[in-house]
Write a protein that holds these residues in place. Structure first.
Motif, PDB file in Angstrom:
ATOM      1  N   HIS A   1       7.580  39.272 -22.943  1.00 14.12           N
ATOM      2  CA  HIS A   1       7.035  37.942 -22.661  1.00 14.12           C
ATOM      3  C   HIS A   1       5.760  37.669 -23.456  1.00 14.12           C
ATOM      4  CE1 HIS A   1       5.924  34.362 -20.342  1.00 14.12           C
ATOM      5  NE2 HIS A   1       4.702  34.848 -20.345  1.00 14.12           N
ATOM      6  N   GLY A   2       5.819  36.626 -24.303  1.00 17.30           N
ATOM      7  CA  GLY A   2       4.634  36.141 -24.993  1.00 17.30           C
ATOM      8  C   GLY A   2       4.241  36.878 -26.253  1.00 17.30           C
ATOM      9  N   LEU A   3       4.993  37.922 -26.641  1.00 16.13           N
ATOM     10  CA  LEU A   3       4.598  38.722 -27.789  1.00 16.13           C
ATOM     11  C   LEU A   3       5.131  38.101 -29.090  1.00 16.13           C
ATOM     12  CD1 LEU A   3       5.280  42.310 -26.416  1.00 16.13           C
ATOM     13  CD2 LEU A   3       3.061  41.165 -26.660  1.00 16.13           C
ATOM     14  N   PRO A   4       4.269  37.741 -30.025  1.00 16.31           N
ATOM     15  CA  PRO A   4       4.729  37.240 -31.320  1.00 16.31           C
ATOM     16  C   PRO A   4       5.522  38.309 -32.067  1.00 16.31           C
ATOM     17  CG  PRO A   4       2.435  36.647 -30.950  1.00 16.31           C
ATOM     18  CD  PRO A   4       2.801  37.639 -29.881  1.00 16.31           C
ATOM     19  N   LEU A   5       6.658  37.910 -32.598  1.00 11.04           N
ATOM     20  CA  LEU A   5       7.596  38.834 -33.234  1.00 11.04           C
ATOM     21  C   LEU A   5       7.880  38.401 -34.665  1.00 11.04           C
ATOM     22  CD1 LEU A   5       9.916  41.088 -33.040  1.00 11.04           C
ATOM     23  CD2 LEU A   5      11.402  39.181 -32.362  1.00 11.04           C
ATOM     24  N   GLY A   6       7.676  39.301 -35.618  1.00 11.01           N
ATOM     25  CA  GLY A   6       8.089  39.059 -36.985  1.00 11.01           C
ATOM     26  C   GLY A   6       9.534  39.494 -37.158  1.00 11.01           C
ATOM     27  N   VAL A   7      10.311  38.709 -37.901  1.00 10.13           N
ATOM     28  CA  VAL A   7      11.738  38.991 -38.099  1.00 10.13           C
ATOM     29  C   VAL A   7      12.012  39.126 -39.591  1.00 10.13           C
ATOM     30  CG1 VAL A   7      14.096  38.193 -37.725  1.00 10.13           C
ATOM     31  CG2 VAL A   7      12.340  37.742 -35.988  1.00 10.13           C
ATOM     32  N   LYS A   8      12.546  40.253 -39.984  1.00  7.28           N
ATOM     33  CA  LYS A   8      12.868  40.520 -41.384  1.00  7.28           C
ATOM     34  C   LYS A   8      13.835  39.461 -41.907  1.00  7.28           C
ATOM     35  CE  LYS A   8      14.508  44.375 -44.272  1.00  7.28           C
ATOM     36  NZ  LYS A   8      14.917  45.803 -44.250  1.00  7.28           N
ATOM     37  N   ASP A   9      13.561  38.961 -43.097  1.00  5.73           N
ATOM     38  CA  ASP A   9      14.276  37.800 -43.606  1.00  5.73           C
ATOM     39  C   ASP A   9      15.662  38.127 -44.164  1.00  5.73           C
ATOM     40  OD1 ASP A   9      14.753  35.170 -44.255  1.00  5.73           O
ATOM     41  OD2 ASP A   9      13.658  35.239 -46.148  1.00  5.73           O
ATOM     42  N   MET A  10      16.387  38.970 -43.451  1.00  7.43           N
ATOM     43  CA  MET A  10      17.819  39.127 -43.661  1.00  7.43           C
ATOM     44  C   MET A  10      18.499  39.215 -42.297  1.00  7.43           C
ATOM     45  SD  MET A  10      17.681  42.453 -42.748  1.00  7.43           S
ATOM     46  CE  MET A  10      19.303  43.124 -43.071  1.00  7.43           C
ATOM     47  N   ILE A  11      17.725  38.791 -41.274  1.00  5.40           N
ATOM     48  CA  ILE A  11      18.199  38.727 -39.891  1.00  5.40           C
ATOM     49  C   ILE A  11      18.137  37.258 -39.474  1.00  5.40           C
ATOM     50  CG2 ILE A  11      17.776  39.457 -37.512  1.00  5.40           C
ATOM     51  CD1 ILE A  11      16.385  41.950 -38.633  1.00  5.40           C
ATOM     52  N   ASP A  12      19.232  36.724 -38.991  1.00  6.56           N
ATOM     53  CA  ASP A  12      19.316  35.289 -38.711  1.00  6.56           C
ATOM     54  C   ASP A  12      18.452  34.862 -37.528  1.00  6.56           C
ATOM     55  OD1 ASP A  12      21.119  34.925 -40.758  1.00  6.56           O
ATOM     56  OD2 ASP A  12      22.885  35.084 -39.466  1.00  6.56           O
ATOM     57  N   THR A  13      17.842  33.697 -37.683  1.00  3.04           N
ATOM     58  CA  THR A  13      17.081  33.051 -36.615  1.00  3.04           C
ATOM     59  C   THR A  13      17.539  31.604 -36.529  1.00  3.04           C
ATOM     60  OG1 THR A  13      15.361  32.798 -38.296  1.00  3.04           O
ATOM     61  CG2 THR A  13      14.986  34.457 -36.599  1.00  3.04           C
ATOM     62  N   ALA A  14      17.751  31.127 -35.309  1.00  2.00           N
ATOM     63  CA  ALA A  14      18.319  29.788 -35.121  1.00  2.00           C
ATOM     64  C   ALA A  14      17.415  28.690 -35.653  1.00  2.00           C
ATOM     65  CB  ALA A  14      18.609  29.566 -33.635  1.00  2.00           C
ATOM     66  N   ASP A  15      16.114  28.884 -35.584  1.00  2.00           N
ATOM     67  CA  ASP A  15      15.167  27.814 -35.901  1.00  2.00           C
ATOM     68  C   ASP A  15      14.411  28.030 -37.208  1.00  2.00           C
ATOM     69  OD1 ASP A  15      13.870  30.011 -34.895  1.00  2.00           O
ATOM     70  OD2 ASP A  15      12.668  28.931 -33.414  1.00  2.00           O
ATOM     71  N   MET A  16      14.830  29.015 -38.001  1.00  2.00           N
ATOM     72  CA  MET A  16      14.152  29.316 -39.265  1.00  2.00           C
ATOM     73  C   MET A  16      15.192  29.678 -40.320  1.00  2.00           C
ATOM     74  SD  MET A  16      11.146  31.779 -37.753  1.00  2.00           S
ATOM     75  CE  MET A  16      10.094  31.214 -36.402  1.00  2.00           C
ATOM     76  N   PRO A  17      14.868  29.482 -41.596  1.00  2.00           N
ATOM     77  CA  PRO A  17      15.817  29.880 -42.646  1.00  2.00           C
ATOM     78  C   PRO A  17      15.908  31.391 -42.790  1.00  2.00           C
ATOM     79  CG  PRO A  17      13.775  29.070 -43.614  1.00  2.00           C
ATOM     80  CD  PRO A  17      13.670  28.817 -42.136  1.00  2.00           C
ATOM     81  N   THR A  18      17.040  31.842 -43.305  1.00  2.00           N
ATOM     82  CA  THR A  18      17.254  33.250 -43.626  1.00  2.00           C
ATOM     83  C   THR A  18      17.657  33.314 -45.090  1.00  2.00           C
ATOM     84  OG1 THR A  18      18.013  33.689 -41.362  1.00  2.00           O
ATOM     85  CG2 THR A  18      18.516  35.355 -43.044  1.00  2.00           C
ATOM     86  N   SER A  19      16.736  33.703 -45.953  1.00  2.00           N
ATOM     87  CA  SER A  19      16.979  33.615 -47.394  1.00  2.00           C
ATOM     88  C   SER A  19      17.465  34.919 -48.006  1.00  2.00           C
ATOM     89  CB  SER A  19      15.699  33.176 -48.107  1.00  2.00           C
ATOM     90  OG  SER A  19      14.781  34.253 -48.181  1.00  2.00           O
ATOM     91  N   HIS A  20      17.284  36.042 -47.314  1.00  2.00           N
ATOM     92  CA  HIS A  20      17.635  37.362 -47.862  1.00  2.00           C
ATOM     93  C   HIS A  20      16.871  37.654 -49.152  1.00  2.00           C
ATOM     94  CE1 HIS A  20      21.058  37.438 -45.050  1.00  2.00           C
ATOM     95  NE2 HIS A  20      21.336  36.227 -45.468  1.00  2.00           N
ATOM     96  N   ASN A  21      15.806  36.902 -49.435  1.00  2.08           N
ATOM     97  CA  ASN A  21      15.081  36.996 -50.703  1.00  2.08           C
ATOM     98  C   ASN A  21      16.043  36.880 -51.883  1.00  2.08           C
ATOM     99  OD1 ASN A  21      13.035  37.266 -52.590  1.00  2.08           O
ATOM    100  ND2 ASN A  21      12.828  39.471 -52.353  1.00  2.08           N
ATOM    101  N   SER A  22      17.014  35.980 -51.753  1.00  2.00           N
ATOM    102  CA  SER A  22      17.998  35.759 -52.807  1.00  2.00           C
ATOM    103  C   SER A  22      18.040  34.282 -53.170  1.00  2.00           C
ATOM    104  CB  SER A  22      19.391  36.188 -52.336  1.00  2.00           C
ATOM    105  OG  SER A  22      20.395  35.707 -53.214  1.00  2.00           O
ATOM    106  N   PRO A  23      18.118  33.943 -54.464  1.00  2.00           N
ATOM    107  CA  PRO A  23      18.248  32.530 -54.835  1.00  2.00           C
ATOM    108  C   PRO A  23      19.539  31.900 -54.314  1.00  2.00           C
ATOM    109  CG  PRO A  23      18.598  33.960 -56.738  1.00  2.00           C
ATOM    110  CD  PRO A  23      18.076  34.833 -55.637  1.00  2.00           C
TER     111      PRO A  23
END
Length: 429
Positions: free
Chosen positions: A68-90
């Protein structure tokens, strides 16, 4: 002390008792990001208003989950409903899947504030490197492929973050950044919604700044046997010090850290005994390479066929099998890994954990060399839980950690061993 300086466990206690709100903690972390992100470059996506909105939603919840309430960073090859997932790929720049990966769904369901997407090596596998710098020295790498997650936690921008490990992408950055990490037993955390590289190896794990932080996330994922106490003191621990088949590839500072951790535990009363792995382990790194490259052929075939020009040469070579992996080699590699899993598990319960290097040495200079995973890949292939503990500093003043390892599905006991061992091992340089 500012809220961003709290460990996840410290913040969780305040959030549960109501003396700290998710919004206040999130705003504090955002203030830290404003100060440090221009230097560390941990995030590939960070929307201040979205983070605050997510925190406010958590503050309105009827019940409080363990995160509860803990800010969480999500590696950008893991999908998030409200944010883009780019996989660091063009190929996938700006892509929004519109749903959470399974691990993000669990974290959100337990009250975590999905804070932002952390930068990664392309597809968490090769190709483009993250822009992220090591917060201890921005001329050095934070490690790969969980580059941004490790750096964000180390730099106080979030208290916890998801990473993944296919070779050494969780434990090695933990050592380079001087933080804690857990690579759990393979398969205990659902990997649906994370980019697949190798179904035999890919494992989702997490970073924190204490063992208690790691245990909080383990509770959210209902890891096996968390309700079964180890019932030991540090003086009752039995630790196997394992140099392993790759000891000669460790820099002097990594060898010294492992031996120092063993000496500190022995001085605290634990039984520390050298362990020599059986002969089949001499070929375990080659088995990992064969399985990794063999399964990587199919992992990147869709992008190869549909976006060939945008796909980095690293991945085109995997699909084209440039290293000549054969079906026979795949069978032999899987057979060897199965044999070695049984041999390693047989060390328990004779030992409570095995102590071994977490990385080859200090974080290398630059972004391209993210470090050698040789001290991680064999354990990834064995599917065993691995926990990174900071230990000392190397000749350039950079963190050098160690890892302790348990048998398959021994995550809960390993967390308890770590809780006893960490105050002894993580005693500063």
């Amino acid at each position: 002390m500012e809220p961003w300086q709290l460990t996840a466990a410290e913040a969780a206690a305040k959030l549960q008792e109501g003396t700290l709100t998710a919004e206040a903690l999130t705003r504090s972390c955002l203030e830290r990001c404003a100060e440090r992100e221009p230097i560390t470059k941990a995030f590939s996506f960070l929307d201040t208003e979205l983070a605050i909105s997510n925190a406010r939603r958590v503050d309105k919840a009827y019940t409080k989950g363990v995160l509860h309430g803990l800010p969480l960073g999500v590696k950008d090859m893991i999908d998030t409903a409200d944010m883009p997932t780019s996989h660091n790929s063009p190929i996938y720049e700006g892509l929004r899947q519109g749903r959470d990966a399974a691990c993000v769904g669990v974290a959100r369901g337990e009250g975590a504030v999905v804070f932002g997407k952390t930068d990664t090596v392309e597809f968490a596998a090769g190709g483009r490197r993250a822009l992220t710098r090591n917060p201890h020295d921005p001329t050095r790498t934070p490690g790969g492929s969980s580059s941004g997650s490790g750096a964000a936690v180390a730099d106080g921008m979030v208290p916890i973050a998801f990473g993944t490990q296919t070779g050494g992408s969780l434990i090695r950055p933990a050592s380079f950044n001087g933080i804690y990490a857990l690579k759990p037993t393979h398969g205990v955390v659902n990997s649906e919604g994370a980019k697949r590289y190798s179904h035999t190896l890919d494992t989702i794990g997490w970073y924190g700044r204490s063992v208690a932080d790691l245990k909080l996330v383990a509770q959210a994922f209902r890891l096996f046997d968390l309700d079964k106490p180890l019932g030991k003191t540090v003086r009752q621990l039995r630790i196997g010090l394992c140099r392993g088949p790759n000891w000669a590839q460790a820099a002097e500072e990594s060898q010294a850290a492992t031996l120092l951790a063993g000496k500190r535990l022995a001085a605290a009363g634990a039984m520390v005994e050298e362990v020599e792995l059986p002969a089949p382990f001499l070929d375990i790194n080659e088995a990992h390479r064969v399985i990794l490259l063999g399964e990587g052929r199919g992992a990147f075939l869709p992008e190869y066929l549909t976006h060939h020009a945008l796909l980095h040469e690293d991945f085109r070579e995997r699909v084209e099998n440039s290293t000549g992996i054969t079906a026979k080699a795949q069978v032999a590699a899987h057979d060897l890994s199965a044999e070695c899993r049984k041999l390693f598990d047989a060390l328990f319960p004779g030992f409570d954990a095995v102590l071994t290097p977490a990385a080859a040495g200090e974080a290398p200079v630059g972004r391209q060399d993210t470090g050698n995973p040789v001290f991680n890949s064999m354990w990834t292939l064995l599917h065993v839980p691995c926990l990174a503990i900071p230990c000392t500093k190397g000749p350039n003043g950079m963190p050098v950690g160690v890892q302790i390892i348990g048998p398959r599905y021994g995550d809960a006991a390993l967390l308890e061993v770590a809780a006893l061992a960490a105050p002894v091992v993580d005693a500063g340089a």
